[in-house]
Design a protein around this motif. Sequence first.
Motif, PDB file in Angstrom:
ATOM      1  N   PRO A 145       0.813  -1.226   0.000  1.00  0.00           N
ATOM      2  CA  PRO A 145       0.000   0.000   0.000  1.00  0.00           C
ATOM      3  C   PRO A 145       0.841   1.268   0.000  1.00  0.00           C
ATOM      4  N   ALA A 146       1.980   1.227   0.709  1.00  0.00           N
ATOM      5  CA  ALA A 146       2.841   2.424   0.739  1.00  0.00           C
ATOM      6  C   ALA A 146       3.357   2.726  -0.655  1.00  0.00           C
ATOM      7  N   THR A 187       0.592   4.107  -2.766  1.00  0.00           N
ATOM      8  CA  THR A 187       0.255   5.480  -2.358  1.00  0.00           C
ATOM      9  C   THR A 187       1.258   6.468  -2.919  1.00  0.00           C
ATOM     10  N   ILE A 188       2.525   6.156  -2.725  1.00  0.00           N
ATOM     11  CA  ILE A 188       3.522   7.137  -3.136  1.00  0.00           C
ATOM     12  C   ILE A 188       3.552   7.262  -4.657  1.00  0.00           C
ATOM     13  N   LYS A 216      28.284   9.923  -3.305  1.00  0.00           N
ATOM     14  CA  LYS A 216      29.531  10.679  -3.515  1.00  0.00           C
ATOM     15  C   LYS A 216      29.968  11.320  -2.203  1.00  0.00           C
ATOM     16  N   GLU A 270      29.304  10.289   0.731  1.00  0.00           N
ATOM     17  CA  GLU A 270      29.477   9.269   1.781  1.00  0.00           C
ATOM     18  C   GLU A 270      28.422   9.405   2.874  1.00  0.00           C
ATOM     19  N   ASP A 271      27.244   9.899   2.505  1.00  0.00           N
ATOM     20  CA  ASP A 271      26.148  10.015   3.475  1.00  0.00           C
ATOM     21  C   ASP A 271      25.302   8.757   3.348  1.00  0.00           C
ATOM     22  N   THR A 297      23.413   6.990   5.375  1.00  0.00           N
ATOM     23  CA  THR A 297      22.050   6.937   5.919  1.00  0.00           C
ATOM     24  C   THR A 297      21.067   7.495   4.898  1.00  0.00           C
ATOM     25  N   ASN A 298      21.348   8.684   4.390  1.00  0.00           N
ATOM     26  CA  ASN A 298      20.440   9.278   3.408  1.00  0.00           C
ATOM     27  C   ASN A 298      20.461   8.512   2.097  1.00  0.00           C
ATOM     28  N   ARG A 336      20.739   5.255   1.764  1.00  0.00           N
ATOM     29  CA  ARG A 336      19.823   4.121   1.915  1.00  0.00           C
ATOM     30  C   ARG A 336      18.376   4.571   1.930  1.00  0.00           C
ATOM     31  N   ALA A 337      18.137   5.695   2.612  1.00  0.00           N
ATOM     32  CA  ALA A 337      16.754   6.199   2.685  1.00  0.00           C
ATOM     33  C   ALA A 337      16.241   6.528   1.284  1.00  0.00           C
ATOM     34  N   GLU A 376      15.288   3.461  -0.505  1.00  0.00           N
ATOM     35  CA  GLU A 376      13.995   2.951  -0.049  1.00  0.00           C
ATOM     36  C   GLU A 376      12.850   3.695  -0.721  1.00  0.00           C
ATOM     37  N   LYS A 408      10.020   2.125  -3.477  1.00  0.00           N
ATOM     38  CA  LYS A 408       8.558   2.274  -3.450  1.00  0.00           C
ATOM     39  C   LYS A 408       8.045   2.761  -4.800  1.00  0.00           C
ATOM     40  N   ARG A 428      22.896  -5.486   4.529  1.00  0.00           N
ATOM     41  CA  ARG A 428      21.858  -4.539   4.092  1.00  0.00           C
ATOM     42  C   ARG A 428      21.589  -4.702   2.606  1.00  0.00           C
ATOM     43  N   GLU A 483      14.189  -7.967  -0.423  1.00  0.00           N
ATOM     44  CA  GLU A 483      12.948  -7.193  -0.529  1.00  0.00           C
ATOM     45  C   GLU A 483      12.498  -7.126  -1.977  1.00  0.00           C
TER      46      GLU A 483
END
Lengths: 606, 568
Positions: free
Chosen positions: B59-60, B63-64, B88, B90-91, B93-94, B96-97, B100, B104, B140, B147
């Motif tokens: 559903p996500a 929706t998106i 580039k 080296e961030d 966290t962002n 991967r976000a 994600e 979707k 990861r 997934e």
Amino acid sequence: MILEEQILPYMQWLWSGGPGSIGALPRFLLIALGLGFLGLLLGFIVSAARHGILRGGDIVYRTITNGVRELWETSPRRVWALAQLAMKEAWRRRVVVALMVFFIILVFASWFLRTDHQDPAKLYISFVLTATTYLVLGIALLLSAFSLPADFKNKTIYTIVTKPVRAGEIVMGRTLGFTLVGTILLAIMGVSSYVFVNRSLDHTHEVDINSLKKVQDAAGEYIGQDGRTSLDANHRHEVELNTDGEGKAESNYGHYHQIVKRGDRSVVLGAEGIMRARVPRWGKLTFLDRQGVPKQRGISVGSEWTYRSFVDGNTQATAIWTFDDISPALNYDDGEVSGLPIGLIVRVFRTHKGVIGRGITGSIQVRNPETGLASEVIPFTALDAKIDERIIPQKLRGTDDKEYDLYKDFVSPNGQLEIRVQCLEGGQYFGFAQPDMYLRLPDASPVVNWLKVYASIWVQMVIVIAIGVTASTLLSGPVAMLFTVSFIVLGFFRPFFVGVAAGTEYGGGPVESFYRLITQKNIITKLDEGFTTSLIQGVDLVFRSLMLTMAQVLPDFAALSTVAFAALGFDVPADKVYQDLTMCLAYVIGLSVVGYFLLRTREVAR
Amino acid sequence: MNENSSFHRKIIYVVLLAILLFPISQLGSPSTLEDKGGKLAQLRKEYELGQSDLGEIDPASETIRMATLGLRGIAVSMLWSKANEFKKKEDWTNFRATLEQLAKLQPYFISFWKYQAWNLTYNVSVELDDIRDRFAYVLRGINFLKEGTKYNRDNPHLLAELGWFIGNKIGRADEHVEYRRLFKADDDFQNSFHDGNPPPLEQRDNWLVSRGIYEQSISVVDDKKKSIGQKNPTTFFAAPAMSQINYAEAIEEDGVFQERARAAWRSAANLWRDYGNREMRSSRGSMIRLGDLTRWELEVRKLQSEFDALSMGVRAELVAEKRAKLPAATLAAMGVPENLRSEQQRNLVNEAATQMQISIEEIADRVAVNNPEKAGEASRLANRIADINDRIFLINNNRQVSNYEYWKTRTEFEQTADALRARELAYLGNQAFKEDADLLQARKLFEESFDLWAKVFEAFPTLDLDSTTGSDLMEYVEDYTKILQQLDLSLGDEEVDQRFPLWDVVIANDNERKYFDAITEHNRRLGLNAEGTGPLVEAPAEESTTQEAPAKQSPKNEQPAAEAPAQE
């Protein structure tokens, strides 16, 4: 934290500026003069065309003198009255709907945000602050761009201009009114988003009893237990308990938990350290190359991103930070350790695997920049790309093996201290940028930091309101909106915009890049020499000059944003807040004056 | 045109619309639990065209995708650009976000899952220094790809990629020792990866998990008739067996021998045999089995002898005819002995050999001319022989691609007691050397191991000396020479030489000529030259005195010469 542009001290930023740039105040005056001159010229040309040179000149003169007088005689009472009117108008236009949208975003955010990241706080904070920014700028845009044009269209403008109000008061009143509405919305969003982030990230664990193992000291005496917590929020912590069953769930995913004994159970308390506001004091970074020659930057290891430069291991290559105003007041003493707290971020680059599973060793050394007295070398193992919070001991041995005091012997009389870092292993490299080492002052309040970040969002909102109101004095609603949207979009891409204008971006100017697009040439390929290319580049030269001029008045929204500070757990420096507020004031004053003169050109406002 | 006719027209349109609603509702009615639905729903189910046939419906994600209001392409382009920017800088966290969010927006784009999972597992992981952080990103990437398999349930490419990540990245990386250990020990990952049913500890080996995933990908091809696209079937279908082989090798490297290792190799042999018996499509479209080589070779020999009997003398006749048509120069060159031919003559002879090749079709055609009553049979045999030869060619080619023969032999001999014990002794010898510093014991163990290896080579003569096994043995030889060095000995010493049974292996694998001196000494003792290709040619013993003698003699010689004219 990544800080690609240094934050200058406020007075330096205001008067003299950084290397290669002028101070903000001289820049503002130059731009004001430039725009003023341009306005005068344009006004004179139009007046002269309509009424002849002499009469046109006279009209321009009167407009200027009347304008200055009216602006001087602006009544705060009338501005406030008009501001209240603007607030009522905003309420009537159901600005509260924006809050509904915000809450819906928060409610459904969990569908798209996960907590299984190494640093979930960064993600959540970044998300809510960015969503707030976009929403608030959208509200500001819609409110400001359509207000005056709607009044003109509905003829309600006459109900205002027939009162004894000046054009300048109308512009300032609208700006102030919408600013107040936006401020109230921002306040509600700020509180809700703070609660949302804390509630979303708050969690606890159970101590995994099966994982607990007794720990004994060298004499065989029982000193506690080690184990781990249960899996919650996609992670666990290593646990260290003392003999009383109390202790700590060690840091993981950017936070830790205290463990206390309740009855006969060890209970893990809520997460701590998720929202932090570290207060860094940065120094100046220089390097020595592998032969020991001073350099401004270290070597490159081939990374496309040149934020950091590197020092070679097992050579004379050194990264040297020089800190000012060091005094015993900065000392940290908890009874067990006493010294100068620093934060260090090392980016490790290996050219060979080395010993797999073992970190790269480096050394830290302090030195008096005046006397040259250097301490013994303090070895450490680099934590790659994580903040290593360490203490430089107050009592240190020198290279002559004598004992010295950090503040008395290694800090120069004018308060300077050098901290030198080297990599000790051949074939390996440490990468550093200036903000990668800082003095750790006591953490500030995360709540106050949150307010400061919202202040920077407020500044962006006010600038958009000022632009929107100014544009709407002359343009119709949709056109004013498009104009303001362009400002916002260009503001967010300002570095790229300036790069294209200055010719530092690949692909040339607007016409050349359009040509490349339709002929499917990539941005690196040289265009064939010829008349077409010369024509394209000639037209682009004109465009780029206009773009450079326009870039001077474009607000840099990316630079105004302080979301990254909160996301990474750093306090927004006061200098940055003052700079942003000053920028805001400059835009409001400048745009109000422009708005006044533009409104005066309309029939109704004469 | 008046109002009435316009009104009537509208009524007619409405009536027609109402009538059309009936077939539309019949055709388009959705399927439910109780009802198959309309024709469209039935066709959708039959041809597996529904979104639910691809995988999970999220559903996500829905929706998106709707929230982009048709601008999904622009959103996706911007997010890809942002992802590259975060990578580039080296961030992670962002980065991967952003992945994600992209997942979707484009969950059914296979290349996206493959590309970004590779990014996480192979590119991002190596940017981190701490081995636990590296491993975390390897996992990861694996989770990210898993997934993707939820959204694209029966996609053999994604499953094969997942098998590769778990096998190759964890089992072959420089950090494979640590990665394998961490992989087995990570209860949380095992729990979530196996959907709450983690296997027992001994089944958690990364190679075994990889094998399971590969088997899933093959079952999707076999049972659900999914296509493997451009993938080479030879390597695709070999994957589970190779994973099992890698597992057997890995546990021996970890020090597990005896029955567990034998069972692992036995399982590998069974899987390899099944692989050999699997029918696969060749590059020319025909179906082949790698294990059928012998069968086809026997068949073609039988058919060839039948054909030869049928076409007796025809080959010689055709050869003579073609020879007669050769130019004189070529014929002359053919008459010159081979070792005396010039280069031009050699070229002429080679050309002639090509021209004089007689194909089986030509023989069949000639048989048809000479003996029309045998034409049918000759043609049938010729076609069959050509077809089988073609099949043999394809099987040989594909066997080379998968190194079929080597792995067949390997999985057989590794099960033998000698091989198992040989490996165990080498492992113990290594431990004695590196951990216990017991040089004598280490040397003894290695020498016992080498004796057993010699027996293995004797028992399996088809095993190539310069195969992977040869490389494995060279590692043992290298350790052995280090032990000898510590004992002030070398491989070239006589006492070691006589004891060492694997000279053939060393000679075949010494590409870097590390053991050149030892090999030369060994060959010399056998009376061979340094390369071992011929008898040792002793340097003439008088060379040094003979060289001096002319110098000494020349003055004596000169003297009589000088005197001679005087005498005359």
